[in-house]
Design an enzyme around this catalytic site. Structure first.
Site, PDB file in Angstrom:
ATOM      1  N   HIS A   1     -77.402  77.925  56.540  1.00 18.79           N
ATOM      2  CA  HIS A   1     -77.664  78.493  55.207  1.00 18.79           C
ATOM      3  C   HIS A   1     -76.587  79.483  54.812  1.00 18.79           C
ATOM      4  O   HIS A   1     -75.992  80.154  55.662  1.00 18.79           O
ATOM      5  CB  HIS A   1     -79.019  79.205  55.170  1.00 18.79           C
ATOM      6  CG  HIS A   1     -80.192  78.286  55.228  1.00 18.79           C
ATOM      7  ND1 HIS A   1     -80.714  77.666  54.108  1.00 18.79           N
ATOM      8  CD2 HIS A   1     -80.952  77.881  56.265  1.00 18.79           C
ATOM      9  CE1 HIS A   1     -81.754  76.924  54.470  1.00 18.79           C
ATOM     10  NE2 HIS A   1     -81.911  77.031  55.775  1.00 18.79           N
TER      11      HIS A   1
ATOM     12  N   HIS B   1     -84.111  71.523  64.189  1.00 15.01           N
ATOM     13  CA  HIS B   1     -85.548  71.772  64.152  1.00 15.01           C
ATOM     14  C   HIS B   1     -86.167  70.940  63.039  1.00 15.01           C
ATOM     15  O   HIS B   1     -85.463  70.240  62.307  1.00 15.01           O
ATOM     16  CB  HIS B   1     -85.861  73.262  64.014  1.00 15.01           C
ATOM     17  CG  HIS B   1     -85.406  73.901  62.734  1.00 15.01           C
ATOM     18  ND1 HIS B   1     -84.078  74.044  62.399  1.00 15.01           N
ATOM     19  CD2 HIS B   1     -86.107  74.448  61.704  1.00 15.01           C
ATOM     20  CE1 HIS B   1     -83.974  74.661  61.232  1.00 15.01           C
ATOM     21  NE2 HIS B   1     -85.205  74.910  60.786  1.00 15.01           N
TER      22      HIS B   1
ATOM     23  N   HIS C   1     -87.954  71.517  60.159  1.00 14.89           N
ATOM     24  CA  HIS C   1     -88.213  71.884  58.772  1.00 14.89           C
ATOM     25  C   HIS C   1     -87.610  70.861  57.803  1.00 14.89           C
ATOM     26  O   HIS C   1     -86.541  70.296  58.062  1.00 14.89           O
ATOM     27  CB  HIS C   1     -87.671  73.278  58.473  1.00 14.89           C
ATOM     28  CG  HIS C   1     -88.521  74.368  59.064  1.00 14.89           C
ATOM     29  ND1 HIS C   1     -88.067  75.648  59.285  1.00 14.89           N
ATOM     30  CD2 HIS C   1     -89.820  74.365  59.481  1.00 14.89           C
ATOM     31  CE1 HIS C   1     -89.036  76.382  59.813  1.00 14.89           C
ATOM     32  NE2 HIS C   1     -90.107  75.628  59.939  1.00 14.89           N
TER      33      HIS C   1
ATOM     34  N   HIS D   1     -87.706  80.888  65.736  1.00 11.35           N
ATOM     35  CA  HIS D   1     -87.887  80.409  64.355  1.00 11.35           C
ATOM     36  C   HIS D   1     -88.936  79.307  64.343  1.00 11.35           C
ATOM     37  O   HIS D   1     -89.855  79.315  63.521  1.00 11.35           O
ATOM     38  CB  HIS D   1     -86.549  79.913  63.821  1.00 11.35           C
ATOM     39  CG  HIS D   1     -86.587  79.450  62.390  1.00 11.35           C
ATOM     40  ND1 HIS D   1     -86.853  80.305  61.351  1.00 11.35           N
ATOM     41  CD2 HIS D   1     -86.383  78.222  61.841  1.00 11.35           C
ATOM     42  CE1 HIS D   1     -86.819  79.620  60.208  1.00 11.35           C
ATOM     43  NE2 HIS D   1     -86.538  78.358  60.487  1.00 11.35           N
TER      44      HIS D   1
ATOM     45  N   ASP E   1     -86.043  70.904  55.038  1.00 15.64           N
ATOM     46  CA  ASP E   1     -84.685  71.051  54.508  1.00 15.64           C
ATOM     47  C   ASP E   1     -83.621  70.787  55.572  1.00 15.64           C
ATOM     48  O   ASP E   1     -82.420  70.927  55.304  1.00 15.64           O
ATOM     49  CB  ASP E   1     -84.483  72.429  53.875  1.00 15.64           C
ATOM     50  CG  ASP E   1     -84.695  73.585  54.837  1.00 15.64           C
ATOM     51  OD1 ASP E   1     -85.474  73.431  55.795  1.00 15.64           O
ATOM     52  OD2 ASP E   1     -84.090  74.659  54.629  1.00 15.64           O
ATOM     53  N   HIS E   2     -84.061  70.356  56.764  1.00 15.64           N
ATOM     54  CA  HIS E   2     -83.137  69.984  57.837  1.00 15.64           C
ATOM     55  C   HIS E   2     -83.300  68.523  58.265  1.00 15.64           C
ATOM     56  O   HIS E   2     -82.386  67.965  58.880  1.00 15.64           O
ATOM     57  CB  HIS E   2     -83.337  70.896  59.048  1.00 15.64           C
ATOM     58  CG  HIS E   2     -82.979  72.322  58.778  1.00 15.64           C
ATOM     59  ND1 HIS E   2     -81.837  72.913  59.242  1.00 15.64           N
ATOM     60  CD2 HIS E   2     -83.617  73.273  58.046  1.00 15.64           C
ATOM     61  CE1 HIS E   2     -81.777  74.177  58.825  1.00 15.64           C
ATOM     62  NE2 HIS E   2     -82.852  74.410  58.094  1.00 15.64           N
TER      63      HIS E   2
ATOM     64  N   ASP F   1     -81.285  77.474  62.055  1.00 11.78           N
ATOM     65  CA  ASP F   1     -81.829  78.672  61.418  1.00 11.78           C
ATOM     66  C   ASP F   1     -82.152  79.773  62.416  1.00 11.78           C
ATOM     67  O   ASP F   1     -82.953  80.661  62.129  1.00 11.78           O
ATOM     68  CB  ASP F   1     -83.115  78.324  60.650  1.00 11.78           C
ATOM     69  CG  ASP F   1     -82.844  77.579  59.355  1.00 11.78           C
ATOM     70  OD1 ASP F   1     -81.668  77.318  59.043  1.00 11.78           O
ATOM     71  OD2 ASP F   1     -83.829  77.245  58.659  1.00 11.78           O
TER      72      ASP F   1
END
Length: 264
Positions: free
Chosen positions: A180, A65, A67, A123, A69-70, A142
């Site tokens: 995570h 996805h 975001h 999400h 941090d990905h 996530d």
């Protein structure tokens, strides 16, 4: 960095790289061809260092996805390696450097290893998972965590329940490589609503031991999550009773569990 490979089998080699505060990036490599994917590289530096240490060559990035941090390492990794970036086609505008958009049922080949794309909305509206059935490996970003699930930033409870139900239906020995290290806090919440569950009690003790020794709690397995993760047990009569919703629909129960977790 932590390696995972099933002994005696020509399957995907997986190396786990902790980054940022509690993220994991995975390198997934087909040992026969040398093709190698980075899954959800939030940053580039640790990935490049791991590739150098292992002597591996990056050929793909698999994004679950959009975001930051990905996907934060996408452009730097692509510039350094020329790799192909893959993500959901409907989210192409939010995935830096994307080369190939995929959707439900598409296949992604990493050498001789092939992943099936599974759409798992909730999400985000463009979240996907990559399931390597031969290697019993699921990269689910996530959406599904060990003992938890992602927040509903862009989706509705019924969408997330449908997504988790798809993942829950995978074979028990499927390894769950989530993005995570949230398991300890997830375990505390799970025990608060499902504390009579013997499988959960055992899993929580294992998690405490692993974290005390500085070890990751990931990967889990679908079989373990099916027995212990309250977000996969929203249709369980005992759990419904425990949270005071014995007659509610499964989606209503799931939504209530998610609301409780959001403020836990």
């Amino acid at each position: 960095m932590r390696p995972f490979q099933r002994a005696g089998e020509a399957v995907l080699q997986v190396h786990q790289i902790p980054v940022l505060r509690d993220n994991y990036v995975y390198l997934a490599r087909d040992s026969d061809s040398g093709a190698c994917a980075a899954v959800d590289p939030g940053v580039a530096g640790p990935v490049l260092a791991a590739l150098d240490a292992l002597g591996w060559r990056l050929t793909h990035i698999l994004n679950t996805h959009h975001h930051a941090d990905h996907v934060g390492g996408n452009i730097e990794l692509k510039a350094a390696t020329g790799c192909t970036i893959i993500g959901h086609g409907r989210d192409a505008s939010r995935i830096p450097g994307i080369d190939r958009g995929v959707a439900e049922g598409d296949e992604v080949a990493i050498g001789a290893e092939t992943a099936r794309v599974i759409e798992i909305y909730g999400h985000t509206r463009g979240h996907i998972a990559y399931w390597f059935s031969q290697s019993q490996a699921l990269f689910c970003g996530d959406t599904l965590f060990s003992l938890g699930c992602g927040r509903l930033f862009e989706g509705r409870p019924e969408e997330m329940w449908a997504s988790l139900s798809k993942l829950r239906a995978l074979p028990d020995d499927t390894r769950v490589f989530c993005a995570h290290e949230y398991t300890a806090s997830n375990a505390a919440f799970a025990l608060s609503i499902d504390g009579a569950n013997p499988a959960l009690i055992k899993r929580a003790a294992e998690v405490r031991d692993l974290r005390a020794r500085g070890l990751p709690t990931v990967p889990s397995t679908i079989g373990t999550e099916r027995l212990t993760n309250p977000f996969l047990r929203a249709d369980d009569a005992g759990l419904k009773q425990a949270i005071g919703l014995p007659s509610a629909s499964t989606v209503e129960v799931f939504a209530q569990i998610r609301r409780h977790k959001d403020v836990f």
